[in-house]
Design an enzyme around this catalytic site. Sequence first.
Site, mmCIF file in Angstrom:
data_model
loop_
_atom_site.group_PDB
_atom_site.id
_atom_site.type_symbol
_atom_site.label_atom_id
_atom_site.label_comp_id
_atom_site.label_asym_id
_atom_site.label_seq_id
_atom_site.Cartn_x
_atom_site.Cartn_y
_atom_site.Cartn_z
ATOM 1 N N THR A 1 -33.863 19.375 -6.016
ATOM 2 C CA THR A 1 -34.499 20.081 -4.749
ATOM 3 C C THR A 1 -35.413 21.103 -4.952
ATOM 4 O O THR A 1 -35.145 22.023 -5.855
ATOM 5 C CB THR A 1 -33.310 20.262 -3.856
ATOM 6 O OG1 THR A 1 -32.385 19.281 -3.753
ATOM 7 C CG2 THR A 1 -33.766 21.206 -2.557
ATOM 8 N N ALA B 1 -39.292 20.488 -0.886
ATOM 9 C CA ALA B 1 -39.220 19.204 -0.969
ATOM 10 C C ALA B 1 -37.477 19.140 -1.079
ATOM 11 O O ALA B 1 -36.946 19.432 -2.130
ATOM 12 C CB ALA B 1 -39.687 18.762 -2.422
ATOM 13 N N SER C 1 -35.014 16.603 1.829
ATOM 14 C CA SER C 1 -35.038 15.263 2.210
ATOM 15 C C SER C 1 -35.943 14.085 1.376
ATOM 16 O O SER C 1 -35.660 13.352 1.081
ATOM 17 C CB SER C 1 -34.870 15.237 3.816
ATOM 18 O OG SER C 1 -33.809 15.893 4.175
ATOM 19 N N GLN D 1 -7.742 22.897 14.627
ATOM 20 C CA GLN D 1 -7.503 22.447 16.223
ATOM 21 C C GLN D 1 -5.956 22.318 16.151
ATOM 22 O O GLN D 1 -5.150 23.115 17.152
ATOM 23 C CB GLN D 1 -8.168 21.499 16.802
ATOM 24 C CG GLN D 1 -8.025 21.204 18.149
ATOM 25 C CD GLN D 1 -8.955 22.494 19.189
ATOM 26 O OE1 GLN D 1 -9.596 23.154 18.515
ATOM 27 N NE2 GLN D 1 -8.346 22.579 20.293
ATOM 28 N N GLY E 1 -3.824 25.503 16.055
ATOM 29 C CA GLY E 1 -3.967 26.404 16.912
ATOM 30 C C GLY E 1 -4.655 27.613 16.495
ATOM 31 O O GLY E 1 -5.539 27.640 15.516
ATOM 32 N N GLY E 2 -4.311 28.813 16.900
ATOM 33 C CA GLY E 2 -4.888 30.235 16.610
ATOM 34 C C GLY E 2 -4.895 30.392 14.960
ATOM 35 O O GLY E 2 -5.555 31.023 14.228
ATOM 36 N N GLU F 1 -26.844 15.375 -1.217
ATOM 37 C CA GLU F 1 -27.202 14.164 -1.700
ATOM 38 C C GLU F 1 -27.652 13.133 -0.496
ATOM 39 O O GLU F 1 -27.282 11.756 -0.570
ATOM 40 C CB GLU F 1 -25.841 13.379 -2.181
ATOM 41 C CG GLU F 1 -25.065 14.168 -3.365
ATOM 42 C CD GLU F 1 -25.852 13.854 -4.893
ATOM 43 O OE1 GLU F 1 -26.176 12.659 -4.666
ATOM 44 O OE2 GLU F 1 -25.812 14.762 -5.615
HETATM 45 C C1 LIG Z 1 -24.345 24.052 -1.415
HETATM 46 C C2 LIG Z 1 -25.651 22.994 -1.928
HETATM 47 C C3 LIG Z 1 -25.600 22.322 -3.287
HETATM 48 C C4 LIG Z 1 -26.637 21.784 -3.542
HETATM 49 N N1 LIG Z 1 -26.574 21.315 -4.727
HETATM 50 C C5 LIG Z 1 -27.934 20.734 -5.190
HETATM 51 C C6 LIG Z 1 -28.187 20.041 -6.670
HETATM 52 O O1 LIG Z 1 -27.128 20.324 -7.313
HETATM 53 N N2 LIG Z 1 -29.033 19.621 -7.055
HETATM 54 C C7 LIG Z 1 -30.168 19.267 -6.115
HETATM 55 O O2 LIG Z 1 -31.385 18.841 -6.567
HETATM 56 N N3 LIG Z 1 -30.073 19.775 -4.870
HETATM 57 C C8 LIG Z 1 -28.889 20.207 -4.325
HETATM 58 N N4 LIG Z 1 -28.875 20.618 -3.004
HETATM 59 C C9 LIG Z 1 -29.758 20.325 -2.229
HETATM 60 C C10 LIG Z 1 -29.628 19.305 -1.102
HETATM 61 O O3 LIG Z 1 -29.378 18.113 -1.717
HETATM 62 C C11 LIG Z 1 -30.566 19.312 0.034
HETATM 63 O O4 LIG Z 1 -30.305 20.684 0.720
HETATM 64 C C12 LIG Z 1 -30.517 18.228 0.783
HETATM 65 O O5 LIG Z 1 -31.061 17.144 0.261
HETATM 66 C C13 LIG Z 1 -31.414 18.537 2.234
HETATM 67 O O6 LIG Z 1 -32.743 19.046 1.892
HETATM 68 P P1 LIG Z 1 -33.074 20.520 2.743
HETATM 69 O O7 LIG Z 1 -32.193 21.521 2.620
HETATM 70 O O8 LIG Z 1 -34.617 20.878 2.275
HETATM 71 O O9 LIG Z 1 -33.374 19.798 4.227
HETATM 72 P P2 LIG Z 1 -34.441 19.508 5.113
HETATM 73 O O10 LIG Z 1 -35.077 18.230 4.155
HETATM 74 O O11 LIG Z 1 -35.725 20.310 5.217
HETATM 75 O O12 LIG Z 1 -34.209 18.961 6.144
HETATM 76 C C14 LIG Z 1 -33.777 19.843 7.476
HETATM 77 C C15 LIG Z 1 -33.033 18.681 8.687
HETATM 78 O O13 LIG Z 1 -34.275 17.790 9.000
HETATM 79 C C16 LIG Z 1 -33.351 16.512 8.714
HETATM 80 N N5 LIG Z 1 -34.404 15.668 8.290
HETATM 81 C C17 LIG Z 1 -35.345 15.553 7.238
HETATM 82 N N6 LIG Z 1 -36.013 14.494 7.166
HETATM 83 C C18 LIG Z 1 -35.488 13.628 8.156
HETATM 84 C C19 LIG Z 1 -35.750 12.345 8.285
HETATM 85 N N7 LIG Z 1 -36.663 11.502 7.901
HETATM 86 N N8 LIG Z 1 -35.407 11.885 9.635
HETATM 87 C C20 LIG Z 1 -34.332 12.350 10.165
HETATM 88 N N9 LIG Z 1 -33.992 13.651 9.986
HETATM 89 C C21 LIG Z 1 -34.505 14.277 8.916
HETATM 90 C C22 LIG Z 1 -32.381 16.502 7.951
HETATM 91 O O14 LIG Z 1 -31.343 15.584 7.837
HETATM 92 C C23 LIG Z 1 -31.818 18.001 8.197
HETATM 93 O O15 LIG Z 1 -31.041 17.793 9.214
HETATM 94 C C24 LIG Z 1 -27.757 21.408 -2.765
HETATM 95 C C25 LIG Z 1 -27.735 22.293 -1.242
HETATM 96 C C26 LIG Z 1 -26.507 22.965 -1.161
HETATM 97 C C27 LIG Z 1 -26.788 23.719 0.346
#
Ligand SMILES: Cc1cc2nc3c(=O)[nH]c(=O)nc-3n(C[C@H](O)[C@H](O)[C@H](O)COP(=O)(O)OP(=O)(O)OC[C@H]3O[C@@H](n4cnc5c(N)ncnc54)[C@H](O)[C@@H]3O)c2cc1C
Length: 388
Positions: A132, A136, A138, A344, A347-348, A371
């Site tokens: 990630t 870049a 999703s 839930q 409760g509290g 993922e």
């Molecule tokens: C605690 C943590 C650990 C992680 N560990 C790793 C790791 O070890 N290695 C690694 O490479 N990454 C890692 N990640 C990254 C993680 O895989 C990404 O955060 C995830 O893939 C989402 O990408 P983004 O955060 O850029 O969200 P975005 O892609 O910007 O998405 C934002 C929102 O838009 C929605 N969206 C985006 N595209 C579409 C679409 N085509 N259709 C509908 N909805 C869409 C998404 O579902 C989301 O709700 C980690 C993230 C976190 C928070």
Amino acid sequence: MSVFDRLDATVAFSAEERMLIESVRGLAREKIAPRAARYDATGEFPWDNVKAINELGLNAMFIPEPYGGAPQSYAAYLECVRELSQACASTGVIWATNFHATRPLVEFGNEEQKNRLLPVMAKGGLASLTITEPTAGSDATGMKTRFTPEGDRILVNGTKTFITNGACADLYLLFGKWSEIEDGKQAISALVLEKGTPGLKVVREEDKMGLRASSTAALAFEGCRVPRANLLGRPGDGLKILLASLNRSRPSVAAHALGIARGAFEDAVAYINERRQSGRRIVEFQGVQFLLADLASELALCEAWLWHVARLVDGGAADFGVEASMLKMRASDLAMRMTTEAVQLHGGYGYCKDYRVERLMRDAKITQIWEGTNQIHRQLIGRSFMKK
Ligand SMILES: Cc1cc2nc3c(=O)[nH]c(=O)nc-3n(C[C@H](O)[C@H](O)[C@H](O)COP(=O)(O)OP(=O)(O)OC[C@H]3O[C@@H](n4cnc5c(N)ncnc54)[C@H](O)[C@@H]3O)c2cc1C
């Protein structure tokens, strides 16, 4: 025997695997679980848990024998992830990430690479799957990290974000684009960058809602020079490697989610059998029984699907991407619902840190995001039924 014990008993582990799982269960329940609240509160990296896992030699279970491993089935691996994650979700994902980042090296590495790099992991190293980037997520194919060939080395420049184990990994399975290939997707390539490579910088570690003891780092690669010998496959093989690694890591993050869900279910059931209101135990109210029925049924069905996917992988299935997406999506949605309902039902008290369900609810949320977010998985599953 409960529905869940009977379901667990259907999984065909070898005698050796059963012994290993018993050791992991003992460690998880007796040592790791009691430390989980402290690590959640301090956000410290749980080195003593990592050390204890390494004393069991657990990385060896996903590394072939010639390179220092003692391989076991994918089902046994998933069971270990589930046990560790129920005890401490941070520790569960730290260990699972070793698998996610090492498995592609096992599958796509050449003999020289495996001989040189896999023993690092077999001896208890930590690894990161480094995909990630800030722009870049999703759509990982939009990555900008650049690999430029320079004789027998590769120059690496770029930034990565949200990398699990990022601040402490021995090996980074790193994805970037090969400078000599113009097409964005075809340029994606994968290499192994080793700890201590000059130019690798940990920019920051995230302060997170949950999984507070796991390291989630933003990384910069500023003029890193990596031996060309560390390139997996050929330039441009990266997308194939990326998709293959996600297919294996998605069931694993589902096992992580199901560990959290199991923990929340067990805590909720124990609590509502004790807690009394209006002269009755909470579990005696019919409205609560209806909720419990839904949660228990969904948990049983998700766990059954986990073992279905494990059988596909252990049976050598070439393509199980849709099944893996279904599992990741449903298991993580269940983990979120289960933990929210568990709060839930407390409760509290559920809203306060004295009860574990408060932590489980925070830990569960990420499982719907990483993922591949669950929106992306819904898209992948739906698209798979589109006629060509
Ligand atoms: C605690 C943590 C650990 C992680 N560990 C790793 C790791 O070890 N290695 C690694 O490479 N990454 C890692 N990640 C990254 C993680 O895989 C990404 O955060 C995830 O893939 C989402 O990408 P983004 O955060 O850029 O969200 P975005 O892609 O910007 O998405 C934002 C929102 O838009 C929605 N969206 C985006 N595209 C579409 C679409 N085509 N259709 C509908 N909805 C869409 C998404 O579902 C989301 O709700 C980690 C993230 C976190 C928070």
